[in-house]
Design an enzyme around this catalytic site. Sequence first.
Site, PDB file in Angstrom:
ATOM      1  N   GLY A  46       0.850  -1.245   0.079  1.00  0.00           N
ATOM      2  CA  GLY A  46      -0.094   0.042   0.118  1.00  0.00           C
ATOM      3  C   GLY A  46       0.847   1.096   0.038  1.00  0.00           C
ATOM      4  CD  GLN A  51       3.444   5.647   2.727  1.00  0.00           C
ATOM      5  OE1 GLN A  51       2.225   5.257   2.141  1.00  0.00           O
ATOM      6  NE2 GLN A  51       4.560   5.155   3.076  1.00  0.00           N
ATOM      7  CB  CYS A  92       5.351   2.063   7.079  1.00  0.00           C
ATOM      8  SG  CYS A  92       4.992   3.484   6.181  1.00  0.00           S
ATOM      9  CG  LEU A  93       6.558   0.822   0.852  1.00  0.00           C
ATOM     10  CD1 LEU A  93       5.905   1.321  -0.423  1.00  0.00           C
ATOM     11  CD2 LEU A  93       7.592  -0.071   0.746  1.00  0.00           C
ATOM     12  CG  HIS A 134      -0.359   1.290   7.446  1.00  0.00           C
ATOM     13  ND1 HIS A 134       0.654   0.775   8.083  1.00  0.00           N
ATOM     14  CD2 HIS A 134       0.178   2.227   6.731  1.00  0.00           C
ATOM     15  CE1 HIS A 134       1.755   1.114   7.982  1.00  0.00           C
ATOM     16  NE2 HIS A 134       1.506   2.030   6.899  1.00  0.00           N
ATOM     17  CD  GLU A 135      -1.169   2.341   3.060  1.00  0.00           C
ATOM     18  OE1 GLU A 135      -0.637   3.420   2.722  1.00  0.00           O
ATOM     19  OE2 GLU A 135      -0.403   1.558   3.126  1.00  0.00           O
ATOM     20  CG  HIS A 138       0.448   6.797   5.510  1.00  0.00           C
ATOM     21  ND1 HIS A 138       1.842   7.142   6.086  1.00  0.00           N
ATOM     22  CD2 HIS A 138       0.611   5.482   5.267  1.00  0.00           C
ATOM     23  CE1 HIS A 138       2.531   6.399   6.226  1.00  0.00           C
ATOM     24  NE2 HIS A 138       2.178   5.124   6.033  1.00  0.00           N
TER      25      HIS A 138
HETATM   26 NI    NI Z   1       2.940   3.174   5.656  1.00  0.00          NI
END
Ligand code: NI
Length: 171
Positions: A46, A51, A92-93, A134-135, A138
């Site tokens: 995701g 991000q 997480c990226l 989670h997304e 963000h």
């Molecule tokens: Ni993340």
Amino acid sequence: MAQLNILRYPDPRLQTVARPVTAIDARIGRLVDDMLDTMYAAEGIGLAATQVDVHEQVIVIDVSESRDRPLVLVNPRITWRSEEMAFAEEGCLSVPAVYDQVQRHARVKVQALGRDASPFELEAAELLAVCVQHEIDHLLGKVFVDYLSQLKRSRIRTKLLKREREAQRGA
Ligand code: NI
């Protein structure tokens, strides 16, 4: 399509609250394509626009094994949350190589617009429920490490800042 630069924790831009998309036009179409490219290249499941330093409510997700089931959510809203909670290990990226247990609602319902601007509702469970929550966090300026203890968070912060300095020296 192009790969975008992913902001790394503790970059303060990750705390920006995203605004709703007002028109799903060619610009948003390009953003979605680039976000999918970026997510697949980074082997993530995701990615939120936050991000990649675009502060509009756009999320891409693919939790399939085959990596060919992209899900695009524009202006997502959680409309229902199960009382049942579940713990899952998250990464997480924007927080590379850090994984920890986070408790979230086991199931959620989400309303969003697709990339063709048509509204849809999604009922998510298991990994997809984790990923959606989670997304959406963000887009609200929240990163999963915000759920961890202050001690853990400060260790992660130190570790990532150190790694960034080392990478800059190496460059
Ligand atoms: Ni993340």
